[in-house]
Design a protein around this motif. Structure first.
Motif, PDB file in Angstrom:
ATOM      1  N   GLU A 264       0.830  -1.207   0.000  1.00 58.33           N
ATOM      2  CA  GLU A 264       0.000   0.000   0.000  1.00 58.33           C
ATOM      3  C   GLU A 264       0.865   1.258   0.000  1.00 58.33           C
ATOM      4  O   GLU A 264       0.600   2.213  -0.745  1.00 58.33           O
ATOM      5  CB  GLU A 264      -0.907  -0.018   1.245  1.00 58.33           C
ATOM      6  N   VAL A 265       1.912   1.254   0.800  1.00 58.06           N
ATOM      7  CA  VAL A 265       2.807   2.411   0.899  1.00 58.06           C
ATOM      8  C   VAL A 265       3.570   2.625  -0.405  1.00 58.06           C
ATOM      9  O   VAL A 265       3.670   3.755  -0.911  1.00 58.06           O
ATOM     10  CB  VAL A 265       3.786   2.232   2.077  1.00 58.06           C
ATOM     11  N   LEU A 266       4.111   1.567  -0.977  1.00 55.42           N
ATOM     12  CA  LEU A 266       4.902   1.701  -2.204  1.00 55.42           C
ATOM     13  C   LEU A 266       4.030   2.119  -3.390  1.00 55.42           C
ATOM     14  O   LEU A 266       4.470   2.905  -4.245  1.00 55.42           O
ATOM     15  CB  LEU A 266       5.632   0.401  -2.503  1.00 55.42           C
ATOM     16  N   GLU A 267       2.818   1.620  -3.448  1.00 58.42           N
ATOM     17  CA  GLU A 267       1.910   2.028  -4.531  1.00 58.42           C
ATOM     18  C   GLU A 267       1.576   3.515  -4.418  1.00 58.42           C
ATOM     19  O   GLU A 267       1.580   4.238  -5.423  1.00 58.42           O
ATOM     20  CB  GLU A 267       0.634   1.192  -4.490  1.00 58.42           C
ATOM     21  N   ALA A 268       1.306   3.980  -3.188  1.00 59.45           N
ATOM     22  CA  ALA A 268       0.977   5.393  -2.987  1.00 59.45           C
ATOM     23  C   ALA A 268       2.180   6.283  -3.273  1.00 59.45           C
ATOM     24  O   ALA A 268       2.049   7.355  -3.874  1.00 59.45           O
ATOM     25  CB  ALA A 268       0.489   5.609  -1.554  1.00 59.45           C
ATOM     26  N   ALA A 269       3.363   5.847  -2.859  1.00 63.69           N
ATOM     27  CA  ALA A 269       4.577   6.625  -3.084  1.00 63.69           C
ATOM     28  C   ALA A 269       4.869   6.760  -4.573  1.00 63.69           C
ATOM     29  O   ALA A 269       5.238   7.842  -5.055  1.00 63.69           O
ATOM     30  CB  ALA A 269       5.759   5.968  -2.368  1.00 63.69           C
ATOM     31  N   ARG A 270       4.696   5.680  -5.312  1.00 61.89           N
ATOM     32  CA  ARG A 270       4.946   5.723  -6.761  1.00 61.89           C
ATOM     33  C   ARG A 270       3.910   6.589  -7.483  1.00 61.89           C
ATOM     34  O   ARG A 270       4.269   7.395  -8.353  1.00 61.89           O
ATOM     35  CB  ARG A 270       4.932   4.309  -7.342  1.00 61.89           C
ATOM     36  N   GLU A 271       2.658   6.438  -7.084  1.00 67.73           N
ATOM     37  CA  GLU A 271       1.595   7.204  -7.738  1.00 67.73           C
ATOM     38  C   GLU A 271       1.749   8.704  -7.503  1.00 67.73           C
ATOM     39  O   GLU A 271       1.580   9.508  -8.424  1.00 67.73           O
ATOM     40  CB  GLU A 271       0.236   6.735  -7.220  1.00 67.73           C
ATOM     41  N   LYS A 272       2.099   9.077  -6.268  1.00 71.11           N
ATOM     42  CA  LYS A 272       2.186  10.509  -5.924  1.00 71.11           C
ATOM     43  C   LYS A 272       3.592  11.083  -6.037  1.00 71.11           C
ATOM     44  O   LYS A 272       3.794  12.270  -5.787  1.00 71.11           O
ATOM     45  CB  LYS A 272       1.662  10.704  -4.498  1.00 71.11           C
ATOM     46  N   LYS A 273       4.570  10.207  -6.376  1.00 68.98           N
ATOM     47  CA  LYS A 273       5.964  10.628  -6.518  1.00 68.98           C
ATOM     48  C   LYS A 273       6.482  11.282  -5.229  1.00 68.98           C
ATOM     49  O   LYS A 273       7.076  12.360  -5.242  1.00 68.98           O
ATOM     50  CB  LYS A 273       6.131  11.571  -7.712  1.00 68.98           C
ATOM     51  N   ILE A 274       6.199  10.601  -4.109  1.00 66.84           N
ATOM     52  CA  ILE A 274       6.645  11.092  -2.809  1.00 66.84           C
ATOM     53  C   ILE A 274       7.461  10.010  -2.106  1.00 66.84           C
ATOM     54  O   ILE A 274       7.494   8.864  -2.540  1.00 66.84           O
ATOM     55  CB  ILE A 274       5.447  11.492  -1.917  1.00 66.84           C
TER      56      ILE A 274
END
Length: 296
Positions: A264-274
């Motif tokens: 969940e964290v890695l998907e969100a980080a990749r999507e939002k570039k954070i």
């Protein structure tokens, strides 16, 4: 007070004095748990002085506990590494690892990584770093640590590529990933530029300073944050406090929760570039606020 160098009797007196002092808060507002230089024996002392079984987790098995000596934190760290490797399409068997810290977290991380086929090339403790680009073996490292007090005393044979390095030398080694498993702030603005690893996994709390984490992110180095990567011990404590869990059931819970959270964290980080930490904090904030609204 330094629990690492205190006598057993002095340590017991300090733990039990603290337990008696905060007894009115336990277990409704305070529950003790193991950490650096604190284990199941200390939790036993705490509970006996406190008088309430649920005042501490990480207790010995015979007290109905789930001692962190089972390796719950290290196991969770390896679950996080495996999920991150899968996320980026990497095979653990092709990764080389350096482990900074060889206590409870570091030793079990080594054990579980070896079982999954990863090559641990470097291990560090308070005396220094032992490095073998061809890979170390868990049994040898543990035997040497137990017999001599430090992994740096592993033998170096004629023609071997093994070498001993100073404390901190592990961060400049050409490994795929580094597991931090000791103290805070070990990766900072003074050594971040020299890191060659492409992934840092925080088995220890806040082991990367905010400034260093930002610089590593800008260089494309993934830092898997502590609040996700080293949650295995806290999950074990939750399982003990709730009741009804043995070691096997607890480890299944750790794997389930950490695998899901890392993805969940890695998907969100990749999507939002954070940074993954920013993603993890945003997800945690939403969950806490959501839980609060449900309870109103």
């Amino acid at each position: 007070f330094d629990p690492k160098h205190a006598t057993a009797n002095d340590k017991k007196n300090v733990v039990q004095s603290f337990s008696r002092a905060i007894k009115p808060l336990c277990p409704e507002k305070y529950v003790a748990g193991p950490d650096i230089n604190m284990g199941e024996k200390d939790m036993k002392w705490f509970v006996k002085a406190n008088g309430q079984k649920k005042s501490a987790t990480g207790k010995p098995k015979k007290m109905g506990g789930l001692p962190h000596e089972y390796g719950s934190t290290g196991y969770g760290v390896v679950c996080a590494i495996k999920e991150a490797a899968d996320f980026f399409g990497q095979d653990l068997k092709n990764l080389t690892v350096g482990i900074e810290g060889f206590g409870n977290v570091g030793t079990f991380a080594f054990k579980f990584l070896e079982e999954l086929g990863a090559k641990v090339c470097a291990v560090a403790d308070s005396k220094g770093v032992f490095y073998d680009p061809d890979g170390l073996k868990y049994k040898e490292a543990m035997d040497v640590k137990k017999k001599t007090g430090s992994v740096i005393n592993c033998p170096i044979g004629v023609g071997s590529r093994r070498e001993k390095l100073d404390v901190g030398g592990i961060f400049g080694l050409p490994v795929s990933l580094i597991v931090t498993a000791a103290f805070p702030d070990v990766i900072n603005e003074n050594n971040a530029a020299g890191i060659k690893a492409k992934m840092i996994v925080e088995g220890a709390n806040i082991s990367v300073t905010p400034e260093a984490e930002k610089r590593l992110f800008e260089r494309g180095v993934l830092v898997l944050p502590d609040i996700v990567a080293n949650a295995g011990g806290v999950i074990s404590s939750y399982a003990e406090w709730k009741g009804g869990y043995d070691k096997g059931k607890t480890f299944k819970l750790i794997k389930q929760k950490i695998t899901k959270s890392v993805r969940e964290v890695l998907e969100a980080a990749r999507e939002k570039k954070i940074m993954p930490r920013e993603a993890a904090l945003a997800i945690a904030r939403d969950k806490v606020l959501g839980a609060g609204l449900k309870n109103k």
